[in-house]
Design a protein around this motif. Structure first.
Motif, PDB file in Angstrom:
ATOM      1  N   LEU A 186      -6.486   5.365  -0.013  1.00  0.00           N
ATOM      2  CA  LEU A 186      -5.155   5.778  -0.461  1.00  0.00           C
ATOM      3  C   LEU A 186      -5.042   7.299  -0.450  1.00  0.00           C
ATOM      4  N   ARG A 239       0.790  -1.208   0.000  1.00  0.00           N
ATOM      5  CA  ARG A 239       0.000   0.000   0.000  1.00  0.00           C
ATOM      6  C   ARG A 239       0.835   1.277   0.000  1.00  0.00           C
ATOM      7  N   TYR A 260      -8.323  -1.778  -1.638  1.00  0.00           N
ATOM      8  CA  TYR A 260      -7.743  -0.477  -1.296  1.00  0.00           C
ATOM      9  C   TYR A 260      -8.361   0.587  -2.201  1.00  0.00           C
TER      10      TYR A 260
END
Length: 217
Positions: A104, A61, A99
């Motif tokens: 993000l 990530r 995600y």
């Protein structure tokens, strides 16, 4: 029966290697016969990796440049993921879907991840990090208008949320996906006992390597 046993063998090996990641020379006795198999586990699977077909994958990530992402994957015993099929692309899309954009918050390009291909050597001729042409990888589904080398700086490959390929500047920082092939994990060998009265006098004969069931990345 034999076909089923052959198909289940890679699964058995992976389960054993995950359960005993540092179990070198682990001897397994099969019930009902005198055959023995020896497991040699080279490396354990790092935390966070998920198995799909013959590779393990991990979504990172934290955004990194392409070069840094490649380095991180190598440190973990793998490489920036190389897509070889529509099925694999769909699996990676599934990882990306966990995600969404609102998660993000610190990522500029939220809709893509770096993969293991580039055209550093010659503009427009994309190759994978193992030196093969992108075409030979088996997956060349580019997004509309791609690759476009916008600004003359886009030399690194990425995957969009829709499963299409994209080129980006290598210095951009985005998430990435690492891949570890099962052939790097462990092997299985048969133990051939020449003297049944003395089990110590034995030799190992290679009969199975996970590489033989994995695709040629």
């Amino acid at each position: 029966m034999y076909i089923v046993q052959i198909l289940l063998l890679p699964v058995l090996i992976l389960q054993i290697c995950n359960a005993f990641p540092y179990a070198n020379d682990l001897i397994i006795n099969f019930l009902g016969n005198s055959n023995q198999m020896k497991i040699n586990s080279k490396n354990g699977v790092p935390r966070g990796y998920v198995l799909f077909e013959n590779s393990f994958y991990k979504y990172h990530r934290d955004p990194q440049t392409w070069a840094k992402a490649r380095q991180i994957c190598e440190v973990e015993g793998g490489y920036l993921a190389i897509v070889n099929s529509e099925e694999e692309a769909n699996f990676l899309r599934g990882m990306m879907s966990k995600y969404p954009d609102d998660v993000l918050t610190d990522v500029v390009h939220k809709s893509c991840v770096f993969l293991g291909f580039h055209d550093y050597f010659k503009e427009g001729e994309f190759v994978t990090i193992d030196g093969k042409s992108l075409e030979s990888s088996g997956y060349m589904h580019w997004a509309a208008g791609q690759p476009d080398n916008a600004g003359g700086k886009e030399n690194c490959g990425a995957l969009l949320r829709n499963g299409r390929l994209f080129d980006l500047p290598c210095g951009d920082k985005i998430p990435f996906i690492c891949e570890i092939s099962t052939d790097t994990l462990c092997t299985m060998t048969a133990v051939e006992t020449n003297n049944q009265s003395n089990p110590d006098q034995s030799q190992t004969v290679p009969v199975f390597d996970v590489r033989s069931s994995a695709r040629d990345d």
